[in-house]
Design an enzyme around this catalytic site. Structure first.
Site, PDB file in Angstrom:
ATOM      1  N   SER A 122       4.962   5.431  -5.699  1.00  0.00           N
ATOM      2  CA  SER A 122       4.799   5.767  -4.292  1.00  0.00           C
ATOM      3  C   SER A 122       3.392   6.280  -3.986  1.00  0.00           C
ATOM      4  O   SER A 122       3.070   6.484  -2.822  1.00  0.00           O
ATOM      5  CB  SER A 122       5.851   6.773  -3.839  1.00  0.00           C
ATOM      6  OG  SER A 122       6.389   7.484  -4.892  1.00  0.00           O
ATOM      7  N   HIS A 166       7.065  -0.972  -3.036  1.00  0.00           N
ATOM      8  CA  HIS A 166       7.447   0.420  -2.833  1.00  0.00           C
ATOM      9  C   HIS A 166       8.702   0.511  -1.975  1.00  0.00           C
ATOM     10  O   HIS A 166       8.662   0.269  -0.769  1.00  0.00           O
ATOM     11  CB  HIS A 166       6.275   1.187  -2.197  1.00  0.00           C
ATOM     12  CG  HIS A 166       6.581   2.632  -1.987  1.00  0.00           C
ATOM     13  ND1 HIS A 166       6.083   3.371  -0.950  1.00  0.00           N
ATOM     14  CD2 HIS A 166       7.371   3.479  -2.706  1.00  0.00           C
ATOM     15  CE1 HIS A 166       6.554   4.605  -1.024  1.00  0.00           C
ATOM     16  NE2 HIS A 166       7.335   4.691  -2.078  1.00  0.00           N
ATOM     17  N   GLU A 176       7.327  -1.469   1.220  1.00  0.00           N
ATOM     18  CA  GLU A 176       5.880  -1.665   1.334  1.00  0.00           C
ATOM     19  C   GLU A 176       5.448  -2.628   0.225  1.00  0.00           C
ATOM     20  O   GLU A 176       5.737  -2.400  -0.954  1.00  0.00           O
ATOM     21  CB  GLU A 176       5.131  -0.337   1.172  1.00  0.00           C
ATOM     22  CG  GLU A 176       5.137   0.508   2.430  1.00  0.00           C
ATOM     23  CD  GLU A 176       4.416   1.837   2.236  1.00  0.00           C
ATOM     24  OE1 GLU A 176       3.823   2.330   3.199  1.00  0.00           O
ATOM     25  OE2 GLU A 176       4.447   2.399   1.114  1.00  0.00           O
ATOM     26  N   ASN A 216       3.491   7.087   2.802  1.00  0.00           N
ATOM     27  CA  ASN A 216       3.378   8.400   2.156  1.00  0.00           C
ATOM     28  C   ASN A 216       2.004   9.030   2.365  1.00  0.00           C
ATOM     29  O   ASN A 216       1.869  10.247   2.373  1.00  0.00           O
ATOM     30  CB  ASN A 216       3.676   8.287   0.659  1.00  0.00           C
ATOM     31  CG  ASN A 216       5.176   8.296   0.409  1.00  0.00           C
ATOM     32  OD1 ASN A 216       5.950   8.589   1.306  1.00  0.00           O
ATOM     33  ND2 ASN A 216       5.584   7.961  -0.808  1.00  0.00           N
TER      34      ASN A 216
END
Ligand code: 3H9
Length: 704
Positions: free
Chosen positions: A416, A437, A449, A487
């Site tokens: 991540s 991800h 992602e 993130n």
């Protein structure tokens, strides 16, 4: 089978044609991909009806759509533009008033305006597999072409209310059971439509004008729906208007439709409509990436490394999509834990009705295999690594995969935060390495992602998107940076939340304010759910490079030092026990102690101030992600937050919200906050330019 001889097709315009076959005037719509009721469709259909009405040889009219579906709704792209005659409601009335009997053939996804057209015809036949629905509410509007008036007349108030307020389509069988369609007929759309026309003439298919039927009053259903929506959808505008519109179905049809129109216009003007339609298009826009033209590699089997929460969730998602999975772990105990988690996830799918009990057994016995040896992944087409976030561990694994996996296998990391380029460099085939991800719980969350490293080949990127489609996920392309799109932005705005927490707001106050804005969960609930240990590890990793000027809030680290990692350990910012989540007094004591250590005198924050700071921080970092080319367009950032971070769909996403706030106001806010912390709050160049030029993020989305 109908025996008439075709006498040729004449085009009314580019999208509507007619054919006269014996006594039948057949109207075909051909407006790919989904036969949306565009202006051309509406004018063409109107003219076709007029032509057939005047043709003395035509006794009955049949209407069908070519391609994969009958009309899937009004043309959403026309919304927000000046309306062009004929309007869909007028067309529906015109159809209903047509003297000659008219039957409609439904297939594919007959939705919204498509169903409204169908309900205006004098009879309806659906092909098996047809989905029928009124999904307007999901776009922040209501069925505005008579749907709120005709659906209750055909299917009853309670059923129509359910359909219209949920927006969920039903099967042809359910539509038949509730009177929305009159028959299910098998065959090619054209042939079934022609047969239905003959049945309408012979009386085998009843002929009714829906507007002339009376809906049976059901005030109890209306009241019950109002009560339910007040509880579950208090923040939304259009579901409540849907109920008001259906309530008008006891008026004569034209009066009911006038009320429907008034309510429809109110929905159209609501900012929620703009947000929800933006969200609809965002999910389609994200697939338009530079690598879209590349040929994806075929994925017939998948390896998952790591049986923790993420790895098991990913394995579950892949298994549910019908692909075999080989799960690897370091030891037998790890494998058992992973298998148990997968079995538990599948139980959940059975409970939610997504999977049968036999299906669950079959998946576990036939589709899932396990091993403690990475060599078991020698033949899989794609490997997804989902081990602990530690670069040295990942590098070692990818080094091994390089020697073990067959040529052409896609090697993906579910990291991540970590740098995919570094991971790729440990292999002799960096073109095969990509970030995939997933978001926790990976078998539930829709976002994926697709992280494209410097050397990732276009086919591997296309494979990531193809896999997402198979898993029914929304894939968004991201460049490589610490945390990728989601993130990275979250890490930034979490700091704004932490600053507010340090300065006086409690985690609960912050969470409540953000839920008030419409988030499914506040940032501290999310942190607890994701596991505080994940960000603790990231904090440690970043400690060496953290700029001196940055204000650092160690509260979450202090909580982690007690081995309280959030929900999975029973406590974090909140306590999770039989009494439900509630603020953790120990966490509050830690907050007090840290405030004292830092010499902070706590002050109070209003919900409005919390939302403003939080959203400004989120947008600020979103702008930087755009400036750096990590996200292709603002709408990609919106799709990430809508599908992975519980961002309220009716607000369209952070960058859509930025347009609503305006670049000028955002710059003003950042400059005001910078008085307290000029390191954190800095105006990105792009935002300043937008404030000067008036350019919007929406305009950037449409720039080629
Ligand atoms: C309405 O009807 C209002 C009326 O009550 C009142 C009026 C007065 N318009 O999703 P896909 C495009 S509101 C324009 O990838 P799938 C879509 O953007 C409407 N365009 O395919 C995409 O374009 P692109 C109520 C539309 O097979 C392409 O078609 N109806 C529309 O996965 C393919 O779409 C709805 O809300 C539209 N209505 O799913 C239904 N629909 O290729 C909305 C699609 O350029 N649509 N496009 O990216 C859907 O739910 C799905 O598209 C559908 C097909 C299930 C139909």
């Amino acid at each position: 089978m109908h025996s008439g001889m075709p006498t040729g097709t004449s085009a009314i315009n580019d999208v509507v044609s007619i054919e006269i076959i014996g006594n039948t005037g057949l109207i075909a719509l051909d407006n790919p991909p989904v036969n949306a009721a565009s202006h051309a469709v509406r004018t063409g259909l109107w003219q076709a009806l007029e032509t057939l009405q005047q043709d003395d040889g035509v006794q009955v009219i049949a209407l069908y759509g070519k391609g994969r579906t009958f009309i899937a709704g009004a043309d959403i792209r026309e919304f927000g533009k000046p309306p062009q005659d004929p309007w869909l409601p007028d067309l529906c009335n015109f159809i209903e008033d047509t003297e000659k009997p008219i039957v409609c053939l439904l297939h594919g996804t007959t939705l919204g305006g498509g169903l409204e057209v169908a309900m205006s015809c004098h009879a309806r036949v659906a092909l098996p597999g047809t989905r029928v629905g009124l999904p307007e509410v999901t776009l922040g509007i209501l069925p505005g072409a008579g749907g709120t008036q005709r659906a209750p007349r055909l299917a009853g108030v309670a059923f129509a209310l359910d359909m219209i307020t949920s927006g969920k389509p039903v099967s042809a069988e359910v539509a038949l059971e509730h009177g929305l369609v009159d028959r299910i007929g098998e065959g090619e759309p054209r042939e079934v439509a022609l047969q239905a026309a003959q049945d309408l003439v012979s009386g085998a298919l009843p002929r009714r004008k829906t507007g002339e039927l009376a809906a049976t009053p059901d005030q109890a259903a209306i009241d019950a729906m109002r009560t339910k929506l007040a509880k579950t959808q208090a923040q939304l505008f259009s579901p409540h208007k849907c109920v008001d519109a259906v309530e008008a179905c006891h008026l004569p049809i034209r009066d009911g439709m006038a009320e429907e129109r008034r309510l429809y216009n109110a929905c159209m003007e609501s900012p929620q409509r703009a947000g929800l339609i933006h969200a609809f298009f965002s999910e389609r826009a994200v697939t338009k990436v530079p690598e879209a033209a590349a040929e994806p590699r075929e994925i017939r089997s998948v390896g998952v490394i790591g049986g923790g929460t993420m790895g098991s969730g990913i394995a579950t998602a892949v298994l549910l999509a019908g692909l075999p999975v080989t799960l690897t772990e370091r030891d037998q105990a790890g494998l058992e834990r992973g298998t148990d988690t997968i079995a538990g996830n599948l139980d959940g799918a059975v409970k939610r009705g997504k999977l049968s009990a036999e299906g669950r057994e079959k998946i576990l016995s036939d589709r899932l295999s396990t091993s403690t040896d990475l060599k078991a992944l020698a033949d899989v087409d794609l490997v997804i690594e989902a081990v602990f976030e530690e670069m040295s561990v990942k590098r070692e694994i990818f080094g091994t995969l390089d020697t073990v996996c067959k040529p052409g296998a896609v090697l993906a990391s579910n990291t991540s935060y970590l740098d995919i380029n570094d991971i790729a460099a440990t292999t002799g085939r960096p073109e095969d390495v990509i970030g995939l991800h997933f978001f926790s719980p990976a078998h539930v969350m829709r976002l994926l992602e697709v992280v494209v490293a410097d050397k990732t080949s276009p086919e591997v990127v296309a494979t990531g998107f193809a896999l997402a489609k198979k898993l029914k996920k929304i894939a968004v392309r991201s460049g490589v940076c610490d945390g990728f799109i989601g993130n990275r932005i979250m890490t930034f705005y979490k700091k704004a939340a932490d600053y507010m927490m340090m300065d006086g707001a409690s985690p609960e106050e912050i969470d409540t304010a953000m839920r008030g804005f419409g988030f499914a969960m506040g940032p501290y609930q999310v942190a607890d759910l994701a596991g505080l240990d994940i960000s603790w590890a990231a904090n440690k990793r970043r400690a060496a490079t953290r700029p001196k000027e940055e204000r650092y809030i160690p509260i979450a680290d202090r909580i982690c030092e007690n081995s309280w990692f959030g929900r999975k350990t029973g406590q974090g910012f909140y306590i999770y026990d039989d009494n439900g989540p509630r603020p953790n007094p120990e966490a509050l004591s830690i907050i007090d102690a840290e405030r004292e250590n830092a010499g902070v005198t706590p002050r109070s924050f209003t919900s409005e101030e919390i939302v403003e700071r939080f959203m400004t921080a989120m947008i600020l970092e979103g702008v930087r992600v755009l400036e750096e080319g990590i996200a292709l367009r603002p709408i990609d950032i919106d799709a990430v937050f809508l599908n992975g971070y519980g961002f309220p769909r009716f607000r369209g996403g952070p960058m859509h919200t930025a347009d609503v706030i305006g670049a000028g106001e955002l710059v003003r806010r950042i400059e005001a906050y910078a008085q307290e912390d000029s390191y954190y709050w800095q105006v990105p160049e792009l935002l300043r330019k937008m404030a000067e030029s008036g350019e919007t993020f929406a305009e950037m989305n449409t720039r080629g």
